[in-house]
Design an enzyme around this catalytic site. Sequence first.
Site, mmCIF file in Angstrom:
data_model
loop_
_atom_site.group_PDB
_atom_site.id
_atom_site.type_symbol
_atom_site.label_atom_id
_atom_site.label_comp_id
_atom_site.label_asym_id
_atom_site.label_seq_id
_atom_site.Cartn_x
_atom_site.Cartn_y
_atom_site.Cartn_z
ATOM 1 N N ASN A 122 56.135 49.870 19.217
ATOM 2 C CA ASN A 122 55.784 49.179 17.675
ATOM 3 C C ASN A 122 56.872 49.531 16.675
ATOM 4 O O ASN A 122 57.081 50.580 16.246
ATOM 5 C CB ASN A 122 54.428 49.793 17.529
ATOM 6 C CG ASN A 122 54.181 49.286 16.127
ATOM 7 O OD1 ASN A 122 54.446 48.296 15.579
ATOM 8 N ND2 ASN A 122 53.123 50.068 15.262
ATOM 9 N N LYS A 158 57.231 48.180 13.838
ATOM 10 C CA LYS A 158 56.590 47.983 12.541
ATOM 11 C C LYS A 158 57.362 47.029 11.697
ATOM 12 O O LYS A 158 58.068 46.116 12.235
ATOM 13 C CB LYS A 158 56.437 49.413 12.143
ATOM 14 C CG LYS A 158 55.530 50.357 12.784
ATOM 15 C CD LYS A 158 55.236 51.528 12.381
ATOM 16 C CE LYS A 158 54.309 52.413 13.384
ATOM 17 N NZ LYS A 158 54.142 53.880 12.604
ATOM 18 N N HIS A 193 45.649 48.931 14.040
ATOM 19 C CA HIS A 193 46.635 49.883 13.604
ATOM 20 C C HIS A 193 45.978 50.563 12.285
ATOM 21 O O HIS A 193 45.668 50.085 11.582
ATOM 22 C CB HIS A 193 48.032 49.720 13.598
ATOM 23 C CG HIS A 193 49.136 50.883 13.795
ATOM 24 N ND1 HIS A 193 49.275 51.476 12.635
ATOM 25 C CD2 HIS A 193 49.948 51.252 14.914
ATOM 26 C CE1 HIS A 193 50.203 52.229 13.001
ATOM 27 N NE2 HIS A 193 50.608 52.308 14.222
ATOM 28 N N GLU A 228 47.763 51.931 10.029
ATOM 29 C CA GLU A 228 48.463 51.385 9.081
ATOM 30 C C GLU A 228 47.779 50.104 8.287
ATOM 31 O O GLU A 228 48.004 49.927 7.155
ATOM 32 C CB GLU A 228 49.924 51.231 9.163
ATOM 33 C CG GLU A 228 50.687 52.532 9.323
ATOM 34 C CD GLU A 228 51.813 52.384 10.206
ATOM 35 O OE1 GLU A 228 52.535 53.445 10.384
ATOM 36 O OE2 GLU A 228 52.551 51.317 10.548
ATOM 37 N N GLU A 252 45.094 56.706 18.501
ATOM 38 C CA GLU A 252 46.144 57.254 17.343
ATOM 39 C C GLU A 252 45.388 58.171 16.263
ATOM 40 O O GLU A 252 44.838 57.868 15.461
ATOM 41 C CB GLU A 252 46.831 56.165 16.699
ATOM 42 C CG GLU A 252 47.484 55.160 17.324
ATOM 43 C CD GLU A 252 48.045 54.110 16.430
ATOM 44 O OE1 GLU A 252 49.264 53.766 16.484
ATOM 45 O OE2 GLU A 252 47.104 53.925 15.643
ATOM 46 N N GLY A 256 54.113 59.515 12.945
ATOM 47 C CA GLY A 256 55.388 59.581 12.232
ATOM 48 C C GLY A 256 55.540 61.053 11.600
ATOM 49 O O GLY A 256 56.464 61.224 10.776
ATOM 50 N N SER A 311 53.587 60.471 17.471
ATOM 51 C CA SER A 311 54.847 61.289 17.527
ATOM 52 C C SER A 311 55.232 61.699 19.060
ATOM 53 O O SER A 311 55.394 62.708 19.297
ATOM 54 C CB SER A 311 54.422 62.696 16.647
ATOM 55 O OG SER A 311 54.244 62.410 15.638
#
Length: 245
Positions: A8, A10, A92, A94, A162, A168, A207
Site C-alpha cells: 500500500n 498510500k 483501511h 486511515e 491491522e 507505521g 510494521s
Amino acid sequence: MRKLIAGNWKMNGLVSSLAEIEALKGLTGSAACDIVVCPPFTLIDRAVRQAVGSPLSVGAQDCHAQANGAFTGDVSAEMLADSGARYIILGHSERRVSHGEDDEIVLAKVRAAHRAGLTTIVCIGETRHERDEGRAIEVVNEQLAGSVPGETDSRNLVIAYEPVWAIGTGLVPTHEQIEEVHATIRKGLEQRFGHDGRAVRILYGGSVKGVNAAAIFGLRNVDGALVGGASLNASDFAEIVLAAT
C-alpha cells in the site's frame, strides 16, 4: 494456501516511482506467492503497463460506492477496473479515522468493488485504546460482520487484520496476539461462509519488515501481509515477498 503480499503506497509516488516496480519485477521473479502493488490513482494505469509480463498485480486504495454520477473528486470501482486494477484496499484504518468511514460505508464500497470485478482487501482492526480496554476481539468481530457482504466468497475477498496502533509505529503485536485475532477472523468467516471461509486469505498488516516477516508468516491463519512503508522500496518489499515463499 498461496500467500498474498500487498503493498500500500498510500499518498506516495510520482512517475519516477515506477522504477521501483521495474526493480521489484527483477527481484521477485522466483516468488511463489501473489504480489500486489497499490499505488495512488494517478499511477494505476502506468503501473499496470509496467507490470506486464511479471507476476505483479496492481490494485487501488479506495473507491466510491456509486458506479458514476455527480461526485466531484471521486473514482468509481468501474473506473479502476477499466484502468487495469485487479485488487482494491477498502476500510483501511486511515480511511475509517480520517474520513469517517464506518462499517456501513465500507460495506457499500465492497459491494461496488465486487460489482466491478475487483478483489477486495477489507481492513479491520482495533485501536490502542480498544485493545487496552480488552475489546480487540469484539471490535474485530463487529467490523468483520459489518464490512463484509454475505454475497461474497474466497475468490473476491481478502481480509487484512491491522492493529491500528501498529501501523507505521514500529510496534508489532506478540505472536500470540496475532494468532488470537486471526483465529477469531477465521472462525467468523467459517460461520458465515462455511467451508469457503477456510479459503479466504487473512493478511497481517502493521510494521511488517524483512526482519520479522518470516516469523509472522509462520503463524497460524496468517496468509500474507499488507505492507505500508516498506512497499515503497523495491529491495525492502522484495525481502518481505521472498520471506513468504
